[in-house]
Design an enzyme around this catalytic site. Structure first.
Site, PDB file in Angstrom:
ATOM      1  N   GLU A   1       0.825  -1.204   0.000  1.00 12.50           N
ATOM      2  CA  GLU A   1       0.000   0.000   0.000  1.00 12.50           C
ATOM      3  C   GLU A   1       0.861   1.257   0.000  1.00 12.50           C
ATOM      4  OE1 GLU A   1      -3.275   0.011  -0.527  1.00 12.50           O
ATOM      5  OE2 GLU A   1      -2.905  -2.138  -0.794  1.00 12.50           O
ATOM      6  N   TYR A   2       1.954   1.215   0.745  1.00 17.75           N
ATOM      7  CA  TYR A   2       2.886   2.345   0.767  1.00 17.75           C
ATOM      8  C   TYR A   2       3.492   2.568  -0.610  1.00 17.75           C
ATOM      9  CZ  TYR A   2       7.321   4.780   1.528  1.00 17.75           C
ATOM     10  OH  TYR A   2       8.379   5.644   1.434  1.00 17.75           O
ATOM     11  N   LEU A   3       3.926   1.505  -1.244  1.00 16.60           N
ATOM     12  CA  LEU A   3       4.545   1.632  -2.565  1.00 16.60           C
ATOM     13  C   LEU A   3       3.541   2.079  -3.619  1.00 16.60           C
ATOM     14  CD1 LEU A   3       6.908  -1.466  -2.514  1.00 16.60           C
ATOM     15  CD2 LEU A   3       7.553   0.935  -2.272  1.00 16.60           C
TER      16      LEU A   3
END
Length: 216
Positions: free
Chosen positions: A121-123
């Protein structure tokens, strides 16, 4: 001297960026912080500060700003609101204010977030922010480091548009790379990855600048 706004100035990497800019001959750092309580330590060092919350209106933060380094992050807590939408909001404000260059601290793996085994999700959020910057018409450099460490920096890195392998790198060396990318003739409209290596940072940046290949 050019005024450089540092989004995420109070973060671990952000503070290193501020100090590098403070000691430079070319730039005046403007530390963007989210809380009034964070302003005092910067002001004690005569560093210009501005209050700005990436979840709110931040259009005022770019007044009289020449260039920007985005080193902010939510620590995984608000990746959509801060890492993605906050970045996009600052990019839009930079464009409206004719900022001369926007340097983005991204992450290795942001080019293909769907292939990540963790931090997906961060990426994805970093990918969306990077794509927004690339389509903004701003002059930009996107720096994608490997895993960040608190080791002492060496001043040397390994840099390529795609390294083909993972690795780690000291925050000090990431900060130096971001500051180096502020120069008008360095890595314009370039996206590259960095890990610890053996090439002097300035030399690595100059090399990729001589072989421009803007990212699609």
């Amino acid at each position: 001297m050019e005024n450089v706004l540092i989004a995420g100035a109070n973060g671990t990497t952000g503070r290193k960026i501020v100090q590098l800019l403070k000691n430079s001959r070319d730039y005046n750092p403007v530390a963007m912080v989210r809380k009034e309580s964070q302003m005092e330590k910067f002001e004690k060092e005569n560093i210009t500060t501005v209050l700005g919350d990436l979840e709110k209106d931040i259009s005022h933060t770019v007044q009289n700003i020449d260039k920007i380094i985005f080193a902010a992050g939510s620590g995984g807590k608000k990746v959509i609101k801060v890492d993605q939408e906050g970045a996009k909001k600052l990019i839009d404000a930079a464009k409206d204010s004719s900022v001369k260059k926007f340097v983005m601290l991204s992450s290795m793996g942001a080019d293909q977030p769907e292939e990540a085994s963790d931090l997906k999700e961060y990426l994805k959020a970093k990918h969306e922010a990077d794509e927004w910057l690339k389509s903004s018409d701003l002059c930009y450099t996107i720096v994608r480091p490997g895993s960040l460490t608190d080791n002492q920096g060496t001043g040397n890195i390994k840099l390529a548009q795609s390294l083909g392998h993972s690795g780690s790198i000291a925050r000090e060396d990431v900060a130096q790379t971001l500051v180096g990318a502020l120069h008008d003739d360095i890595a314009n409209k370039q996206v590259f990855e960095i890990v610890e290596g053996e090439v002097v940072i300035r030399k690595a940046l100059e090399t990729i600048s001589k072989n421009p290949r803007p990212q699609a």
